[in-house]
Write an enzyme that holds these catalytic residues in place. Structure first.
Site, PDB file in Angstrom:
ATOM      1  N   LYS A 149      -6.439   1.477   9.452  1.00 13.56           N
ATOM      2  CA  LYS A 149      -5.094   1.519   9.352  1.00 13.56           C
ATOM      3  C   LYS A 149      -4.349   0.765  10.356  1.00 13.56           C
ATOM      4  O   LYS A 149      -4.938  -0.198  11.054  1.00 13.56           O
ATOM      5  CB  LYS A 149      -4.534   2.833   9.361  1.00 13.56           C
ATOM      6  CG  LYS A 149      -4.998   3.715   8.228  1.00 13.56           C
ATOM      7  CD  LYS A 149      -4.174   3.427   7.072  1.00 13.56           C
ATOM      8  CE  LYS A 149      -4.563   4.141   5.756  1.00 13.56           C
ATOM      9  NZ  LYS A 149      -4.246   3.676   4.449  1.00 13.56           N
ATOM     10  N   ASP A 208      -1.583   9.302   5.430  1.00  8.56           N
ATOM     11  CA  ASP A 208      -0.699   8.771   6.595  1.00  8.56           C
ATOM     12  C   ASP A 208      -0.490  10.030   7.397  1.00  8.56           C
ATOM     13  O   ASP A 208       0.226   9.795   8.521  1.00  8.56           O
ATOM     14  CB  ASP A 208       0.475   8.066   6.254  1.00  8.56           C
ATOM     15  CG  ASP A 208       0.141   6.878   5.403  1.00  8.56           C
ATOM     16  OD1 ASP A 208      -0.827   6.176   5.731  1.00  8.56           O
ATOM     17  OD2 ASP A 208       1.168   6.278   4.657  1.00  8.56           O
ATOM     18  N   ARG A 246       2.520   5.644  13.790  1.00 11.68           N
ATOM     19  CA  ARG A 246       2.254   6.998  13.719  1.00 11.68           C
ATOM     20  C   ARG A 246       1.669   7.731  14.684  1.00 11.68           C
ATOM     21  O   ARG A 246       1.703   9.001  15.094  1.00 11.68           O
ATOM     22  CB  ARG A 246       1.655   7.262  12.337  1.00 11.68           C
ATOM     23  CG  ARG A 246       2.370   6.843  11.278  1.00 11.68           C
ATOM     24  CD  ARG A 246       2.072   7.333   9.780  1.00 11.68           C
ATOM     25  NE  ARG A 246       2.466   6.429   8.701  1.00 11.68           N
ATOM     26  CZ  ARG A 246       3.635   6.363   8.174  1.00 11.68           C
ATOM     27  NH1 ARG A 246       4.549   7.212   8.754  1.00 11.68           N
ATOM     28  NH2 ARG A 246       4.027   5.604   7.134  1.00 11.68           N
ATOM     29  N   ARG A 262       8.128  -1.693  -2.654  1.00 15.19           N
ATOM     30  CA  ARG A 262       7.954  -1.963  -4.115  1.00 15.19           C
ATOM     31  C   ARG A 262       9.403  -2.392  -4.844  1.00 15.19           C
ATOM     32  O   ARG A 262       9.500  -3.206  -5.715  1.00 15.19           O
ATOM     33  CB  ARG A 262       7.322  -0.987  -4.594  1.00 15.19           C
ATOM     34  CG  ARG A 262       5.992  -0.620  -4.383  1.00 15.19           C
ATOM     35  CD  ARG A 262       5.651   0.749  -4.761  1.00 15.19           C
ATOM     36  NE  ARG A 262       4.168   0.910  -4.651  1.00 15.19           N
ATOM     37  CZ  ARG A 262       3.500   1.068  -3.431  1.00 15.19           C
ATOM     38  NH1 ARG A 262       4.174   1.030  -2.270  1.00 15.19           N
ATOM     39  NH2 ARG A 262       2.151   1.187  -3.558  1.00 15.19           N
ATOM     40  N   ARG A 270      -7.055  -6.236  10.285  1.00 14.63           N
ATOM     41  CA  ARG A 270      -7.122  -5.392   9.291  1.00 14.63           C
ATOM     42  C   ARG A 270      -7.756  -5.947   8.032  1.00 14.63           C
ATOM     43  O   ARG A 270      -7.713  -7.371   7.843  1.00 14.63           O
ATOM     44  CB  ARG A 270      -5.842  -4.691   8.921  1.00 14.63           C
ATOM     45  CG  ARG A 270      -5.241  -3.813   9.837  1.00 14.63           C
ATOM     46  CD  ARG A 270      -4.025  -2.851   9.546  1.00 14.63           C
ATOM     47  NE  ARG A 270      -4.218  -2.285   8.687  1.00 14.63           N
ATOM     48  CZ  ARG A 270      -3.355  -1.510   7.910  1.00 14.63           C
ATOM     49  NH1 ARG A 270      -1.769  -1.909   8.301  1.00 14.63           N
ATOM     50  NH2 ARG A 270      -3.309  -0.761   6.793  1.00 14.63           N
ATOM     51  N   LYS A 325       8.907   4.480   2.683  1.00 15.44           N
ATOM     52  CA  LYS A 325       8.693   2.887   3.069  1.00 15.44           C
ATOM     53  C   LYS A 325       8.002   2.318   1.533  1.00 15.44           C
ATOM     54  O   LYS A 325       8.210   1.227   1.415  1.00 15.44           O
ATOM     55  CB  LYS A 325       7.634   3.075   3.893  1.00 15.44           C
ATOM     56  CG  LYS A 325       6.799   1.726   4.524  1.00 15.44           C
ATOM     57  CD  LYS A 325       6.711   1.764   6.068  1.00 15.44           C
ATOM     58  CE  LYS A 325       5.473   2.607   6.201  1.00 15.44           C
ATOM     59  NZ  LYS A 325       4.197   1.761   5.766  1.00 15.44           N
TER      60      LYS A 325
HETATM   61  C1  S3P Z   1       0.443   2.629   1.149  1.00 10.15           C
HETATM   62  C2  S3P Z   1      -0.776   2.946   0.758  1.00 10.15           C
HETATM   63  C3  S3P Z   1      -1.527   3.527   1.818  1.00 10.15           C
HETATM   64  C4  S3P Z   1      -0.840   3.988   2.833  1.00 10.15           C
HETATM   65  C5  S3P Z   1       0.343   3.065   3.230  1.00 10.15           C
HETATM   66  C6  S3P Z   1       1.200   2.806   2.244  1.00 10.15           C
HETATM   67  C7  S3P Z   1       1.621   1.953  -0.083  1.00 10.15           C
HETATM   68  O1  S3P Z   1      -2.345   2.562   2.003  1.00 10.15           O
HETATM   69  O2  S3P Z   1      -1.624   4.344   3.993  1.00 10.15           O
HETATM   70  O3  S3P Z   1       1.088   3.463   4.421  1.00 10.15           O
HETATM   71  O4  S3P Z   1       2.742   1.944  -0.163  1.00 10.15           O
HETATM   72  O5  S3P Z   1       0.886   1.505  -1.087  1.00 10.15           O
HETATM   73  P1  S3P Z   1      -3.767   2.249   1.300  1.00 10.15           P
HETATM   74  O6  S3P Z   1      -3.569   1.782   0.135  1.00 10.15           O
HETATM   75  O7  S3P Z   1      -4.767   1.295   2.370  1.00 10.15           O
HETATM   76  O8  S3P Z   1      -4.662   3.605   1.324  1.00 10.15           O
END
Ligand code: S3P
Length: 449
Positions: free
Chosen positions: A353, A326, A402, A33, A129, A28
């Site tokens: 989250k 995660d 999740r 990205r 959030r 993901k």
């Molecule tokens: C992610 C960073 C994490 C993760 C999320 C994906 C990312 O979050 O929990 O599922 O792709 O940069 P945080 O940056 O808030 O830690």
């Protein structure tokens, strides 16, 4: 706002041995990205293995609304014709990121140094959030934003007309904050630096380098500093997305706790900033083999095989949290099937989250007959050993994919069926989850609303 959806309750029944060799969908983080950098690049970015989950599709739609040409061909290969750094056009409508914190926070960074106005929103979970963590550093570039109290969505951001480069010490261990700052820095003059105390996933840095940006990582008294060169030109490169280790965790966890199981997941991303769960499971005594380690698309990958194991509880080192952030929901389930107590700490981030995951896991495990202590920053689970979880609970999934998948895994190994009130959000990150688990022999049954 995202339209309300109809809930899809699902039950997981005690199952016989799970067997099989599978592949899970693409990562993901890398998928988001690939679309965003593809949209900011010059030329055509060709992406194979993209996760076609709802979160990522929303990011693709947002990049199209910002002027990139985003399409998928009949072979499932995605094509992004980018607009170049600074080339985003003001979108005509609202950018709706659904359930995705990563999508919205990275997109805010990407537009923050382009003088256009964008309005961002999401579903009820995303609108709860915190966005201040990215809005604060983006304001230093000159971006202005107006949202709900506490920087909550929906909000409108106007990108900086004359962006300033920024040096920012991130107060949270967050790859999303790091990425938002680095993406904003691409269209600022000079150099932008993000300092993080704990190393978080480094996919943005890796991919920026692959696209030709200048990225340097240096030691810093507060941790390490990531610097990106401004007024960058990104050049499209092909991207092969490896299988998501956070998704692979679910079938592998199920294999560890359902007697006589053996499951292999192929081509799983093993980037050290993401692989903390696998180290933890080995410390718990898991029979987990890491086969055929190799590089694919510039990232380390391997084929992981998990077999049923008699596990023991451990103290998980808190400093490992960013590399498995995660995975704590599914680890909490695994811990319930271990002998003895598992202590998980340093997890304050889990409270913000898709749901408050500490509270959701504690409630769900208690509903399944497990003794749990909820801490401000973690969870202590008193394991009941293999086959020991009574089950029988109905779990409030709180719009959190999740949480839903973790308890469906639990139900396969518990004494009684575990029900989740809504499995629909699983499609955000792991489309095909139920079919894949049933293909391994897991007994998942649709329930009436
Ligand atoms: C992610 C960073 C994490 C993760 C999320 C994906 C990312 O979050 O929990 O599922 O792709 O940069 P945080 O940056 O808030 O830690």
């Amino acid at each position: 706002m995202t339209a309300p959806h109809s809930a899809a309750p699902l039950g997981a029944e005690p199952s016989r041995a799970l067997k099989g060799e599978i592949r899970v969908p693409g990562d993901k983080s890398i998928s988001h990205r690939a679309l965003i950098l593809g949209a900011m690049a010059v030329g055509e970015t060709v992406i194979s293995g993209l996760l076609e989950g709802e979160d990522v599709l929303r990011t693709g739609a947002a990049m199209a609304a910002l002027g990139a040409d985003v399409s998928c061909d009949a072979d499932g290969i995605w094509h992004v014709h980018g607009v170049g750094v600074g080339g985003f056009a003001e979108p005509a409508g609202v950018l709706d990121f659904g359930n995705s914190g990563t999508g919205v926070r990275l997109a805010m960074g990407a537009v923050a140094t382009t003088p256009i106005a964008c309005t961002f929103t999401g579903d009820a979970s995303l609108c709860r959030r915190p966005m201040g963590r990215v809005l604060d550093p983006l304001a230093r570039f000159g971006a202005e934003s107006m949202g709900r109290t506490g920087g909550r969505l929906p909000l409108t951001m106007t990108g900086a007309k004359q962006a300033m480069p920024v040096t920012y010490v991130s107060p949270v261990a967050s790859a999303q904050v790091k990425s938002a700052v680095l993406l904003a820095g691409l269209n600022a003059p000079g150099e932008t630096t993000l300092i993080e105390r704990e190393a978080t996933r480094d996919h943005t840095e890796n991919m920026l380098r692959a696209f030709g940006a200048r990225v340097e990582v240096t030691a810093h008294e507060d941790g390490h500093a990531v610097t990106v060169g401004g007024h960058a030109e990104l050049k499209a490169v092909p991207i092969a997305v490896p299988a998501d280790p956070s998704s692979a965790a679910f079938p592998l966890a199920a294999a560890l706790i359902v007697r006589d199981s053996e499951v292999t997941v192929n081509g799983v991303l093993m980037n050290p900033t993401r692989a903390g769960l696998y180290e933890t499971l080995r410390e718990m005594g898991a029979d987990l083999t890491i086969g055929a380690p190799r590089a694919e698309g510039g990232e380390p990958v391997a084929d992981l095989t998990a077999r049923f194991s008699n596990l023991r509880g451990i103290d998980v080192p808190p400093e490992r949290a960013p590399s498995m952030i995660d995975e704590y929901p599914v680890l909490a389930v695994i811990a319930a099937f271990a002998e003895g107590r598992t202590v998980m700490r340093g997890l304050k981030e889990l409270r913000v989250k898709e749901s408050d995951r500490i509270a959701a896991m504690a409630r769900g495990l208690i509903a399944c007959g497990v003794k749990v202590e909820e801490l401000e920053d973690g969870l202590i689970v008193e394991g009941l050993g293999a086959g020991g979880m009574p089950g029988g609970g109905t779990i409030a999934t709180e719009m959190d994919h999740r949480i839903a998948m973790s308890f469906l895994v639990a139900g396969l190994a518990a004494k009684k069926t575990v029900k989740v009130d809504d499995s629909a959000f699983i499609a955000t990150s792991f489309p095909g989850f139920s079919d894949l688990m049933m293909g391994l022999g897991g007994r998942l049954v649709r329930l009436n609303r």
